[in-house]
Scaffold this active site. Sequence first.
Site, mmCIF file in Angstrom:
data_model
loop_
_atom_site.group_PDB
_atom_site.id
_atom_site.type_symbol
_atom_site.label_atom_id
_atom_site.label_comp_id
_atom_site.label_asym_id
_atom_site.label_seq_id
_atom_site.Cartn_x
_atom_site.Cartn_y
_atom_site.Cartn_z
ATOM 1 N N CYS A 133 0.794 -1.188 -0.102
ATOM 2 C CA CYS A 133 0.058 -0.101 -0.014
ATOM 3 C C CYS A 133 0.932 1.347 -0.031
ATOM 4 O O CYS A 133 1.539 1.408 0.924
ATOM 5 C CB CYS A 133 -0.951 -0.036 1.015
ATOM 6 S SG CYS A 133 -1.667 1.348 1.566
ATOM 7 N N CYS B 236 0.227 3.803 2.717
ATOM 8 C CA CYS B 236 0.544 3.045 4.154
ATOM 9 C C CYS B 236 2.040 3.376 4.348
ATOM 10 O O CYS B 236 2.625 3.906 5.436
ATOM 11 C CB CYS B 236 0.509 1.723 3.976
ATOM 12 S SG CYS B 236 -1.454 0.999 4.031
#
Length: 145
Positions: free
Chosen positions: A69, A72
């Site tokens: 991600c 993230c």
Amino acid sequence: MTDSLHIVCPHCHTTNRVKRADLANAPACGSCHQALFTKHPVGLDEAAFDRHISRSQIPVLVDFWAPWCGPCLQMAPAYEQAAAQLEPEVRVAKVNTEEAQSLGARFNIRSIPTLALFVNGREVARQPGAMSATDIVRWTRSHMP
């Protein structure tokens, strides 16, 4: 308000009793003798997550994330900075939803990163999306008892 709190060790996950007045004095685990607060997020698998959420008597801030991600990974340094500011009043943790898929399903995590704040074993607040360190700290403190 009691004089001592249960704090789960980020290393061996043993529950420790720590006097409130000693929280800021770098308390160590009675079992493994390592620092109870490292100023870094602790990675949790399902068993460790359940132990920290159910036994810690300080709020636990969890970042549900995944290694693939982009947002993230972009938020990770800010989350590290927030951990340094929030500990020892908050346990700062990370759950890799790729490794702990059952936790992602159990908490109905639909987007990552998602921050969730747990107090006394219950989720009290949730915020999806990447945030700066300042925003993470402000958001967390605004939802603490």
